[in-house]
Design a protein around this motif. Sequence first.
Motif, mmCIF file in Angstrom:
data_model
loop_
_atom_site.group_PDB
_atom_site.id
_atom_site.type_symbol
_atom_site.label_atom_id
_atom_site.label_comp_id
_atom_site.label_asym_id
_atom_site.label_seq_id
_atom_site.Cartn_x
_atom_site.Cartn_y
_atom_site.Cartn_z
ATOM 1 N N ALA A 31 0.835 -1.212 0.000
ATOM 2 C CA ALA A 31 0.000 0.000 0.000
ATOM 3 C C ALA A 31 0.862 1.252 0.000
ATOM 4 C CB ALA A 31 -0.932 -0.024 1.209
ATOM 5 N N LEU A 32 1.945 1.237 0.765
ATOM 6 C CA LEU A 32 2.855 2.391 0.814
ATOM 7 C C LEU A 32 3.597 2.564 -0.510
ATOM 8 C CD1 LEU A 32 4.203 1.982 4.440
ATOM 9 C CD2 LEU A 32 3.059 4.015 3.557
ATOM 10 N N ALA A 33 3.955 1.447 -1.131
ATOM 11 C CA ALA A 33 4.627 1.516 -2.429
ATOM 12 C C ALA A 33 3.699 2.133 -3.477
ATOM 13 C CB ALA A 33 5.083 0.126 -2.856
ATOM 14 N N ASN A 34 2.426 1.766 -3.422
ATOM 15 C CA ASN A 34 1.457 2.336 -4.367
ATOM 16 C C ASN A 34 1.247 3.825 -4.102
ATOM 17 O OD1 ASN A 34 1.007 -0.107 -5.669
ATOM 18 N ND2 ASN A 34 -0.647 -0.698 -4.301
ATOM 19 N N ALA A 35 1.180 4.202 -2.822
ATOM 20 C CA ALA A 35 0.960 5.609 -2.475
ATOM 21 C C ALA A 35 2.185 6.468 -2.772
ATOM 22 C CB ALA A 35 0.577 5.726 -0.996
ATOM 23 N N ASN A 36 3.352 5.831 -2.840
ATOM 24 C CA ASN A 36 4.606 6.551 -3.106
ATOM 25 C C ASN A 36 5.270 6.033 -4.378
ATOM 26 O OD1 ASN A 36 5.240 8.237 -0.447
ATOM 27 N ND2 ASN A 36 4.378 6.278 0.195
ATOM 28 N N ALA A 37 4.453 5.808 -5.390
ATOM 29 C CA ALA A 37 4.964 5.233 -6.638
ATOM 30 C C ALA A 37 6.064 6.091 -7.253
ATOM 31 C CB ALA A 37 3.816 5.058 -7.628
ATOM 32 N N ASP A 38 5.964 7.412 -7.090
ATOM 33 C CA ASP A 38 6.986 8.289 -7.664
ATOM 34 C C ASP A 38 8.342 8.078 -7.004
ATOM 35 O OD1 ASP A 38 5.885 9.296 -5.292
ATOM 36 O OD2 ASP A 38 6.409 11.363 -5.782
ATOM 37 N N MET A 39 8.351 7.863 -5.681
ATOM 38 C CA MET A 39 9.610 7.640 -4.966
ATOM 39 C C MET A 39 10.157 6.244 -5.227
ATOM 40 S SD MET A 39 9.976 10.582 -3.615
ATOM 41 C CE MET A 39 11.275 10.450 -2.391
ATOM 42 N N CYS A 40 9.253 5.267 -5.328
ATOM 43 C CA CYS A 40 9.686 3.895 -5.613
ATOM 44 C C CYS A 40 10.244 3.772 -7.034
ATOM 45 C CB CYS A 40 8.526 2.917 -5.414
ATOM 46 S SG CYS A 40 8.035 2.710 -3.692
ATOM 47 N N LYS A 41 9.781 4.654 -7.925
ATOM 48 C CA LYS A 41 10.315 4.648 -9.288
ATOM 49 C C LYS A 41 11.771 5.104 -9.277
ATOM 50 C CE LYS A 41 9.269 6.334 -13.954
ATOM 51 N NZ LYS A 41 8.366 7.177 -14.766
ATOM 52 N N LYS A 42 12.100 6.050 -8.384
ATOM 53 C CA LYS A 42 13.488 6.506 -8.264
ATOM 54 C C LYS A 42 14.363 5.421 -7.646
ATOM 55 C CE LYS A 42 12.175 11.365 -7.588
ATOM 56 N NZ LYS A 42 12.178 12.500 -6.629
ATOM 57 N N ASN A 43 13.817 4.733 -6.640
ATOM 58 C CA ASN A 43 14.559 3.661 -5.968
ATOM 59 C C ASN A 43 13.554 2.657 -5.412
ATOM 60 O OD1 ASN A 43 16.049 2.041 -4.021
ATOM 61 N ND2 ASN A 43 17.650 3.586 -4.160
ATOM 62 N N PRO A 44 13.571 1.408 -5.919
ATOM 63 C CA PRO A 44 12.604 0.395 -5.469
ATOM 64 C C PRO A 44 12.681 0.114 -3.965
ATOM 65 C CG PRO A 44 13.760 -0.328 -7.448
ATOM 66 C CD PRO A 44 14.472 0.896 -6.969
ATOM 67 N N ASP A 45 13.811 0.458 -3.340
ATOM 68 C CA ASP A 45 13.960 0.205 -1.908
ATOM 69 C C ASP A 45 13.450 1.366 -1.054
ATOM 70 O OD1 ASP A 45 15.001 -2.303 -2.218
ATOM 71 O OD2 ASP A 45 17.099 -1.660 -2.139
ATOM 72 N N TYR A 46 12.660 2.261 -1.636
ATOM 73 C CA TYR A 46 12.080 3.346 -0.837
ATOM 74 C C TYR A 46 11.226 2.757 0.298
ATOM 75 C CZ TYR A 46 9.515 7.593 0.387
ATOM 76 O OH TYR A 46 8.974 8.660 1.075
ATOM 77 N N VAL A 47 10.462 1.692 -0.025
ATOM 78 C CA VAL A 47 9.665 0.988 0.981
ATOM 79 C C VAL A 47 10.086 -0.479 0.977
ATOM 80 C CG1 VAL A 47 7.359 0.445 1.852
ATOM 81 C CG2 VAL A 47 7.716 2.507 0.473
ATOM 82 N N VAL A 48 10.455 -1.000 2.144
ATOM 83 C CA VAL A 48 10.899 -2.394 2.259
ATOM 84 C C VAL A 48 10.266 -3.022 3.500
ATOM 85 C CG1 VAL A 48 12.883 -3.915 2.643
ATOM 86 C CG2 VAL A 48 13.093 -1.976 1.077
ATOM 87 N N ARG A 49 9.856 -4.287 3.368
ATOM 88 C CA ARG A 49 9.414 -5.033 4.553
ATOM 89 C C ARG A 49 10.637 -5.671 5.199
ATOM 90 N NH1 ARG A 49 5.909 -10.612 5.051
ATOM 91 N NH2 ARG A 49 7.698 -11.362 3.858
ATOM 92 N N ILE A 50 10.828 -5.405 6.481
ATOM 93 C CA ILE A 50 11.946 -5.995 7.221
ATOM 94 C C ILE A 50 11.369 -6.835 8.353
ATOM 95 C CG2 ILE A 50 14.048 -5.540 8.528
ATOM 96 C CD1 ILE A 50 14.357 -2.919 7.069
#
Length: 381
Positions: A41-60
């Motif tokens: 959900a966070l990756a979808n809401a921040n698609a622009d940031m994830c496009k710059k770097n896929p590791d913007y949101v990571v499950r740890i």
Amino acid sequence: IEDRIREVAQEITNYLKSTDRMAKTIVFCADETHAERMRMALANANADMCKKNPDYVVRITGSDEYGKGKLDYFISVAEKYPVIATTSKLLSTGVDCKMTKLIVLDQQIGSMTEFKQIIGRGTRLREKEGKTYFTVMDFRNVTRLFADPDWDGPIEIDPNYPPKHKEPKQYVFPNEVDEPKGSKEPDPELRPKPIVDKDGCQVMVINKVVSVYDTNGKLLRTESITDYTKKSIVDTYATIDTFTTKWQETKKKSDIAEMLKESGIDLAVLKHDQDMDDVDDFDFICHIAYGKKTLTRHERAEQVKKRDIFSKYGEQARLVLEALLDKYTKEGVSELESFTVLENDPFRKLGSKANIVKFFGGKQGYLDAVKELEQNIYSIA
């Protein structure tokens, strides 16, 4: 509930957008599955940031080998990514997250020890790197554990820190009302509508509060986001006349909105929440802080048109000013404050930027005309 996860993710995103999108964030979820859904959900809401770097949101989490491999990068002061980590238990203890600026609680926490350990993820100061505070965003009312006399002693209230917050109104829900003995089964038509039916349920944010703590963790005040916004504005501009003068003197009106963002106040989000997207920032601030009646941008634009201030310009210049006024109506004053607007429709049909300013006798003539337009927009009471 998927709708709830999306709503939480959007609230987190809105906060980061209004403060710092690169602020290290930990989202504590109920379990690993919840953490994965929250990551998506966070990756979808921040698609622009994830496009710059896929590791913007990571499950740890403990079972996520990829995420565990990113743990050292997340806690590193020097590494930018990952920015947002969703987790359940892995990051709650024993991990020194030095640059964590936002802690999100979306799991039930009954243990005081676990709560203190989770909050401890954000308490590292890194003044040289710009970390002098951290924020807790609570979706489960877990922060009630801050006020625990067995752990922290009795609650202390600073009497010199106004305003004293009021106790929230207590609501009695239908199922909590004591029924008289021997009461009959209620009429089916009078039964309350179930919260969740076969089609699921609608999820939305119904209330937002801001809790302000001092450097020692003492609660100073708790208030609604609207009251917090009002106080922040009035603390800066004591009267509406002070604010109006500042607004008129400020060359770029968007600078005031950016200043409020530094205090965590996003005017665009607040306007949307109150169904006032079509209201000018100036009117919205005056409404929130000083109780003034609002005007829409359309109403301000119509008043300018009635004044016929464009008649002294040539035909081409009038077309430019009318188009700028239309841009203001649709998108706000920021459209008047940048030359880049002339690169877009409908201005491109009139030629290049260099050609357009010639309609006004040059760049300075164009800037003077825009300034006059702006003054007329805000001279309307």
